[in-house]
Design a protein around this motif. Structure first.
Motif, PDB file in Angstrom:
ATOM      1  N   GLY A 107       0.847  -1.339   0.273  1.00 52.58           N
ATOM      2  CA  GLY A 107      -0.002  -0.091   0.127  1.00 52.58           C
ATOM      3  C   GLY A 107       1.043   1.225  -0.028  1.00 52.58           C
ATOM      4  N   THR A 108       2.179   1.258  -0.126  1.00 51.84           N
ATOM      5  CA  THR A 108       2.866   2.450  -0.133  1.00 51.84           C
ATOM      6  C   THR A 108       3.726   2.463  -1.391  1.00 51.84           C
ATOM      7  OG1 THR A 108       4.604   1.241   1.149  1.00 51.84           O
ATOM      8  CG2 THR A 108       3.072   2.728   2.396  1.00 51.84           C
ATOM      9  N   LEU A 109       4.219   3.718  -1.785  1.00 51.38           N
ATOM     10  CA  LEU A 109       5.101   3.820  -3.021  1.00 51.38           C
ATOM     11  C   LEU A 109       6.437   3.723  -2.381  1.00 51.38           C
ATOM     12  CD1 LEU A 109       5.479   4.473  -5.847  1.00 51.38           C
ATOM     13  CD2 LEU A 109       5.100   6.781  -5.413  1.00 51.38           C
ATOM     14  N   VAL A 110       7.120   2.504  -2.549  1.00 46.93           N
ATOM     15  CA  VAL A 110       8.508   2.527  -2.171  1.00 46.93           C
ATOM     16  C   VAL A 110       9.480   3.225  -3.179  1.00 46.93           C
ATOM     17  CG1 VAL A 110      10.631   0.699  -1.635  1.00 46.93           C
ATOM     18  CG2 VAL A 110       7.948   0.209  -1.053  1.00 46.93           C
ATOM     19  N   GLU A 111       9.412   3.199  -4.056  1.00 53.70           N
ATOM     20  CA  GLU A 111      10.513   3.775  -5.025  1.00 53.70           C
ATOM     21  C   GLU A 111       9.795   4.143  -6.279  1.00 53.70           C
ATOM     22  OE1 GLU A 111      14.213   1.932  -5.356  1.00 53.70           O
ATOM     23  OE2 GLU A 111      15.069   3.217  -6.550  1.00 53.70           O
ATOM     24  N   TYR A 112      10.110   5.373  -7.025  1.00 52.76           N
ATOM     25  CA  TYR A 112       9.698   5.710  -8.179  1.00 52.76           C
ATOM     26  C   TYR A 112      10.869   6.660  -8.754  1.00 52.76           C
ATOM     27  CZ  TYR A 112       6.778   8.546 -11.436  1.00 52.76           C
ATOM     28  OH  TYR A 112       6.052   9.009 -12.627  1.00 52.76           O
ATOM     29  N   GLY A 113      11.062   6.175 -10.161  1.00 48.20           N
ATOM     30  CA  GLY A 113      11.994   6.904 -10.896  1.00 48.20           C
ATOM     31  C   GLY A 113      12.220   6.436 -12.282  1.00 48.20           C
ATOM     32  N   ASP A 114      13.382   6.706 -12.704  1.00 46.05           N
ATOM     33  CA  ASP A 114      13.665   6.425 -14.167  1.00 46.05           C
ATOM     34  C   ASP A 114      13.800   4.848 -14.119  1.00 46.05           C
ATOM     35  OD1 ASP A 114      14.809   7.910 -16.710  1.00 46.05           O
ATOM     36  OD2 ASP A 114      15.667   5.994 -16.465  1.00 46.05           O
ATOM     37  N   THR A 115      13.047   4.205 -15.437  1.00 51.84           N
ATOM     38  CA  THR A 115      13.201   3.012 -15.428  1.00 51.84           C
ATOM     39  C   THR A 115      14.595   2.283 -15.594  1.00 51.84           C
ATOM     40  OG1 THR A 115      10.954   2.753 -16.465  1.00 51.84           O
ATOM     41  CG2 THR A 115      12.225   0.949 -16.964  1.00 51.84           C
ATOM     42  N   ASP A 116      15.501   2.807 -16.196  1.00 55.37           N
ATOM     43  CA  ASP A 116      16.643   2.170 -16.445  1.00 55.37           C
ATOM     44  C   ASP A 116      17.362   2.300 -15.161  1.00 55.37           C
ATOM     45  OD1 ASP A 116      16.271   1.762 -18.901  1.00 55.37           O
ATOM     46  OD2 ASP A 116      17.038   3.996 -19.617  1.00 55.37           O
ATOM     47  N   GLU A 117      17.194   3.413 -14.299  1.00 54.32           N
ATOM     48  CA  GLU A 117      17.974   3.522 -13.010  1.00 54.32           C
ATOM     49  C   GLU A 117      17.189   2.484 -12.076  1.00 54.32           C
ATOM     50  OE1 GLU A 117      18.089   7.243 -11.479  1.00 54.32           O
ATOM     51  OE2 GLU A 117      18.950   8.206 -13.397  1.00 54.32           O
ATOM     52  N   MET A 118      16.043   2.409 -12.277  1.00 56.92           N
ATOM     53  CA  MET A 118      15.410   1.543 -11.263  1.00 56.92           C
ATOM     54  C   MET A 118      15.983   0.066 -11.552  1.00 56.92           C
ATOM     55  SD  MET A 118      12.726   2.156  -9.377  1.00 56.92           S
ATOM     56  CE  MET A 118      11.138   1.487  -9.001  1.00 56.92           C
ATOM     57  N   PHE A 119      16.063  -0.391 -12.671  1.00 55.32           N
ATOM     58  CA  PHE A 119      16.319  -1.794 -12.888  1.00 55.32           C
ATOM     59  C   PHE A 119      17.716  -2.101 -12.765  1.00 55.32           C
ATOM     60  CE2 PHE A 119      12.045  -2.011 -14.223  1.00 55.32           C
ATOM     61  CZ  PHE A 119      11.725  -3.272 -13.957  1.00 55.32           C
ATOM     62  N   THR A 120      18.844  -1.047 -12.878  1.00 55.06           N
ATOM     63  CA  THR A 120      19.936  -1.239 -12.681  1.00 55.06           C
ATOM     64  C   THR A 120      20.704  -0.886 -11.338  1.00 55.06           C
ATOM     65  OG1 THR A 120      20.359   1.078 -13.718  1.00 55.06           O
ATOM     66  CG2 THR A 120      20.504  -1.028 -15.037  1.00 55.06           C
ATOM     67  N   ALA A 121      20.288   0.259 -10.767  1.00 51.98           N
ATOM     68  CA  ALA A 121      20.656   0.835  -9.446  1.00 51.98           C
ATOM     69  C   ALA A 121      19.439   1.255  -8.533  1.00 51.98           C
ATOM     70  CB  ALA A 121      21.716   1.752  -9.648  1.00 51.98           C
ATOM     71  N   PRO A 122      18.465   0.285  -8.015  1.00 51.49           N
ATOM     72  CA  PRO A 122      17.383   0.811  -7.146  1.00 51.49           C
ATOM     73  C   PRO A 122      18.139   1.312  -6.017  1.00 51.49           C
ATOM     74  CG  PRO A 122      17.716  -1.700  -7.318  1.00 51.49           C
ATOM     75  CD  PRO A 122      18.485  -0.981  -8.370  1.00 51.49           C
ATOM     76  N   GLN A 123      17.352   2.187  -5.276  1.00 47.74           N
ATOM     77  CA  GLN A 123      17.692   2.903  -4.213  1.00 47.74           C
ATOM     78  C   GLN A 123      17.494   2.125  -3.069  1.00 47.74           C
ATOM     79  OE1 GLN A 123      19.120   6.529  -4.604  1.00 47.74           O
ATOM     80  NE2 GLN A 123      19.283   5.874  -6.465  1.00 47.74           N
ATOM     81  N   GLU A 124      16.433   1.230  -3.066  1.00 51.79           N
ATOM     82  CA  GLU A 124      15.679   0.752  -1.912  1.00 51.79           C
ATOM     83  C   GLU A 124      16.071  -0.708  -2.173  1.00 51.79           C
ATOM     84  OE1 GLU A 124      13.413   1.849   0.825  1.00 51.79           O
ATOM     85  OE2 GLU A 124      13.772   3.873   0.479  1.00 51.79           O
ATOM     86  N   LYS A 125      16.370  -1.140  -0.824  1.00 48.23           N
ATOM     87  CA  LYS A 125      16.582  -2.606  -0.636  1.00 48.23           C
ATOM     88  C   LYS A 125      15.472  -3.432  -0.974  1.00 48.23           C
ATOM     89  CE  LYS A 125      18.889  -6.067   1.709  1.00 48.23           C
ATOM     90  NZ  LYS A 125      17.906  -7.258   1.169  1.00 48.23           N
ATOM     91  N   ARG A 126      14.140  -3.042  -0.669  1.00 47.41           N
ATOM     92  CA  ARG A 126      13.090  -3.984  -1.242  1.00 47.41           C
ATOM     93  C   ARG A 126      12.779  -3.962  -2.521  1.00 47.41           C
ATOM     94  NH1 ARG A 126       8.109  -1.682   1.982  1.00 47.41           N
ATOM     95  NH2 ARG A 126       9.241   0.234   2.174  1.00 47.41           N
ATOM     96  N   THR A 127      13.078  -2.765  -3.152  1.00 47.74           N
ATOM     97  CA  THR A 127      12.991  -2.827  -4.583  1.00 47.74           C
ATOM     98  C   THR A 127      13.907  -3.732  -5.262  1.00 47.74           C
ATOM     99  OG1 THR A 127      12.826  -0.374  -4.473  1.00 47.74           O
ATOM    100  CG2 THR A 127      12.901  -0.892  -6.582  1.00 47.74           C
ATOM    101  N   GLN A 128      15.162  -3.854  -4.763  1.00 47.24           N
ATOM    102  CA  GLN A 128      16.238  -4.590  -5.383  1.00 47.24           C
ATOM    103  C   GLN A 128      15.632  -6.123  -5.168  1.00 47.24           C
ATOM    104  OE1 GLN A 128      20.220  -3.964  -4.171  1.00 47.24           O
ATOM    105  NE2 GLN A 128      20.768  -5.376  -5.760  1.00 47.24           N
ATOM    106  N   ASP A 129      15.074  -6.303  -3.830  1.00 48.84           N
ATOM    107  CA  ASP A 129      14.609  -7.727  -3.633  1.00 48.84           C
ATOM    108  C   ASP A 129      13.875  -7.973  -4.660  1.00 48.84           C
ATOM    109  OD1 ASP A 129      16.750  -7.800  -1.601  1.00 48.84           O
ATOM    110  OD2 ASP A 129      15.204  -7.504  -0.098  1.00 48.84           O
ATOM    111  N   TYR A 130      12.786  -7.151  -4.872  1.00 49.25           N
ATOM    112  CA  TYR A 130      11.614  -7.667  -5.763  1.00 49.25           C
ATOM    113  C   TYR A 130      12.053  -7.664  -7.216  1.00 49.25           C
ATOM    114  CZ  TYR A 130       7.119  -7.692  -7.822  1.00 49.25           C
ATOM    115  OH  TYR A 130       6.098  -7.712  -8.576  1.00 49.25           O
ATOM    116  N   ILE A 131      12.960  -6.780  -7.460  1.00 50.70           N
ATOM    117  CA  ILE A 131      13.124  -6.988  -9.284  1.00 50.70           C
ATOM    118  C   ILE A 131      13.978  -7.953  -9.438  1.00 50.70           C
ATOM    119  CG2 ILE A 131      12.715  -4.710  -9.824  1.00 50.70           C
ATOM    120  CD1 ILE A 131      15.361  -4.051  -9.602  1.00 50.70           C
ATOM    121  N   THR A 132      14.779  -8.545  -8.342  1.00 50.70           N
ATOM    122  CA  THR A 132      15.873  -9.561  -8.855  1.00 50.70           C
ATOM    123  C   THR A 132      15.172 -11.003  -8.171  1.00 50.70           C
ATOM    124  OG1 THR A 132      16.854  -9.354  -6.564  1.00 50.70           O
ATOM    125  CG2 THR A 132      17.721  -8.510  -8.368  1.00 50.70           C
ATOM    126  N   GLY A 133      13.939 -10.890  -7.955  1.00 49.25           N
ATOM    127  CA  GLY A 133      13.126 -12.305  -7.586  1.00 49.25           C
ATOM    128  C   GLY A 133      13.029 -12.844  -6.405  1.00 49.25           C
TER     129      GLY A 133
END
Lengths: 392, 273
Positions: free
Chosen positions: B244-270
């Motif tokens: 229910g919260t927005l964890v991270e929002y930004g440029d797609t390329d950056e998001m998938f290469t260098a996410p700022q948040e740990k949770r984002t990284q955990d999610y996109i790396t599966g």
């Protein structure tokens, strides 16, 4: 004797079940082959055999010797035994009792539905044969196209047209009342009313459907008809005391719940995704209902109407009381008219001789009625096939 | 989850390249959404640019579809749903009582998860919106709108000879493109897509993704997707939702290469979700 027969069949089946099950259970030995079916299926199969065999022989003996004979219960027991013993002795580890019982279930289900279908066919044919006899004394041309109906007059005349017109007139009035009311209230219930309100409204409307038509009939005759007559006189119209309008109005009220309840279910069955699609285009609620929901629900709504029309055509009690017996050929809703069903009822009430044209004409009327509803259903089916907007 | 985090991860001018030219079409501040007692979205703030594709990703039940449906007020059809906070489209508060929902939805179109063509002909499906909004003066103008919309949705060549046939008779991918054509036909400015490819095979999906990329020239597109690859392929901006919260929002390329948040990284790396 009947009670004894039933009790004995039940008893025999119970014994057969226990015996069949325990025999099958006894077949299980350590390190032996596994039973193909659970012991209870062996029991059920033997019990089904006992029940069907008992029933068959009991019915046969009742038909031959009459229901009061003491032979009937005995026949039930013998029949049960004859059918059950071979099944009992067949049980073996590899006997497929489970599959065999499945076939028994199928046969029972087919037999039950066959009874309903055969009864309908039987009724149609019995009416057809009596109609043939009627047509020996009155020509079909005169019956179908005659414009004068007086079966008790001298000479009697059997012209269907006034009755047909009367039936149509009252049905049209009833549908003119019930169609818009029923459909619009269904739309309200399905689309606008809050779930809480709907849970109250729907049962209340369905109570209206539960009112016996006799009650509606005298309501029509004693309340609605005089009201219409007084209103008519007040504005200078000549209204018969038993008018088609009164009968049609009350019959319409009778059908409202039928139409609204069925249409409500049908409208609810239209997928929410279609409504969402329409709302997301910026359509309002009524636009969505008119352009998406109702077209998608059309087949169901048409069949609800057809059911309602069949109900109206076949309705007797309200018309007997409110519309009267005078077979006037008129399409004026303020006149007294009569319907096919009313005439059938009056022709067959009281002591009858079953070979006079007067009585036999009831069968001919019944056949016309049957044909009429059949034709309506066929037309409805074609309409639906042509205009349906199919969703999946 | 701290309520202030979304503010920190708001898009700032120096961060996303995709925003350099654009202007914000949709902005949300401190949005809370409740379904009865249950809070589906907590203190969400986001700025969505025009003429770009923004993707919402996140595990099921994270509120991404709920928020998407807030943008054209489709949640109004759910009686227990309550929305607080501020959502602006073109600087106008869309939950203002003076706003006409019907006008809003004509401006903010939507494509659903499962293709939902109306049980009408292909032509009537596309003509539906222009008809109810009175966008066409006559038959020829309506024909033009229908053709133009179907061309934009890349469906014209496939259906031009059978416009009178039912839309439900098309294949799943064609039906979804029909729904996109239907949405385009009323000249929306924003198009919301709620997992538009989840019911489609890979070929139909590729076709739709291509289409989304073309539509980006003219519309503000927001797409909810469960496929990270799809988000990476079609979007310029990505927003990651969780609980229910927005964890991270930004440029797609950056998001998938260098996410700022740990949770984002955990999610996109599966690692979860």
């Amino acid at each position: 004797m009947f009670l004894w027969t039933v009790l004995l069949i039940v008893l025999m089946s119970a014994i057969a079940y226990v015996a069949g099950r325990s025999r099958a259970a006894g077949l299980v030995v350590a390190d032996g082959p596994r039973l193909h079916s659970l012991p209870s299926y062996h029991g059920l199969l033997v019990a089904a055999g006992a029940m069907l065999g008992g029933l068959a022989l009991a019915i046969l003996s009742a038909l031959v010797l009459g229901t009061q004979s003491v032979v009937t219960p005995a026949a039930a027991v013998i029949g049960a035994a004859i059918a059950a013993v071979p099944l009992y002795s067949r049980s073996a580890a590899d006997f497929r009792a489970r599959n065999a019982f499945e076939r028994v279930v199928l046969v029972v289900l087919v037999a039950c539905s066959a009874v309903a279908v055969l009864t309908t066919i039987g009724i149609v044919f019995s009416v057809l044969f009596e109609t043939m006899i009627f047509f020996r004394s009155v020509s079909p041309i005169e019956f179908l196209f005659g414009s004068h109906w007086s079966p008790t007059g001298t000479p009697a005349s059997f012209g269907l047209i006034p009755l047909l017109v009367g039936t149509l007139l009252i049905t049209v009035i009833a549908i003119a009342v019930a169609g818009p009311l029923g459909l619009l209230s269904a739309i309200y219930m399905a689309e606008y009313a809050s779930p809480r309100l709907r849970n109250v409204l729907k049962p209340v409307l369905e109570i209206l459907a539960g009112i016996p038509t006799v009650v509606l009939g005298f309501f029509a005759a004693l309340t609605v008809a005089p009201l219409i007559r007084r209103t008519g006189e007040a504005i200078g119209l000549d209204v018969a005391s038993e008018s088609a309008l009164a009968a049609g109005l009350v019959m319409g009220m009778m059908i409202v719940p039928l139409i609204s309840s069925l249409s409500d279910d049908i409208i609810n069955a239209v997928p929410q995704s279609l409504r969402d699609g329409s709302y997301a285009m910026g359509a309002t609620k009524s636009e969505t209902i008119k352009r998406v929901v109702l077209p998608a629900a059309l087949p169901g709504i048409v069949s609800a109407f057809m059911l309602a029309i069949s109900r109206a055509v076949g309705e007797t009690m309200i018309v007997v009381m409110a519309a009267g017996l005078a077979a006037n050929l008129s399409i004026n809703p303020l006149d007294a008219v009569t319907t096919i069903t009313v005439q059938i009822a009056t022709l067959l009430v009281g002591d009858q001789e079953f070979d006079s044209p007067k009585t036999l004409s009831a069968f001919a009327l019944g056949f016309v009625l049957f044909f009429f509803t059949l034709a309506l259903n066929y037309i409805a089916l074609r309409i639906v096939q042509k205009y349906r907007e199919q969703y999946d | 989850m701290n309520a202030h985090v979304p503010h920190q991860t708001l898009v700032t001018p120096e961060k996303p390249r995709a925003l350099a030219s654009g202007q914000f079409k949709v902005t949300a501040r401190d949005v809370d959404v409740y379904y009865g007692e249950k809070q589906a979205i907590k203190k969400l703030s986001i700025d969505i640019p025009d003429r770009a594709v923004s993707a919402f990703i996140g595990p099921s039940g994270c509120g991404k579809s709920t928020f998407l449906r807030c943008i054209n007020r489709m949640n109004d059809t759910i009686p227990t749903c309550k929305v607080t906070g501020l959502i602006d489209v073109d600087k106008h508060d869309i939950y203002d009582p003076k706003i006409d929902v019907v006008q809003l939805r004509a401006k903010v179109g939507m494509v659903f998860q499962k293709p939902n063509p109306f049980p009408k002909s292909i032509f009537e499906n596309v003509a539906y919106g222009p008809r109810i909004h009175g966008l066409a003066a006559g038959k020829t103008e309506l024909d033009e709108i229908v053709e133009k919309s179907l061309r934009k949705a890349g469906l014209w060549e496939e259906v031009k000879d059978r416009l009178a046939q039912p839309g439900t008779g098309l294949s799943g991918g064609q039906q979804q493109r029909l729904c996109i054509a239907r949405a385009i036909a009323v000249n929306p400015e924003v198009i919301l897509m709620d997992e538009p490819c989840s019911a489609l095979d890979p070929i139909a999906t590729a076709r739709i993704e291509e289409l989304i990329d073309e539509l980006r020239q003219n519309y503000c597109i927001v797409i909810v997707t469960h496929s990270m690859q799809q988000a990476a392929r079609v979007s310029q901006l990505t927003a990651f939702f969780h609980l229910g919260t927005l964890v991270e929002y930004g440029d797609t390329d950056e998001m998938f290469t260098a996410p700022q948040e740990k949770r984002t990284q955990d999610y996109i790396t599966g690692r979860f979700g």
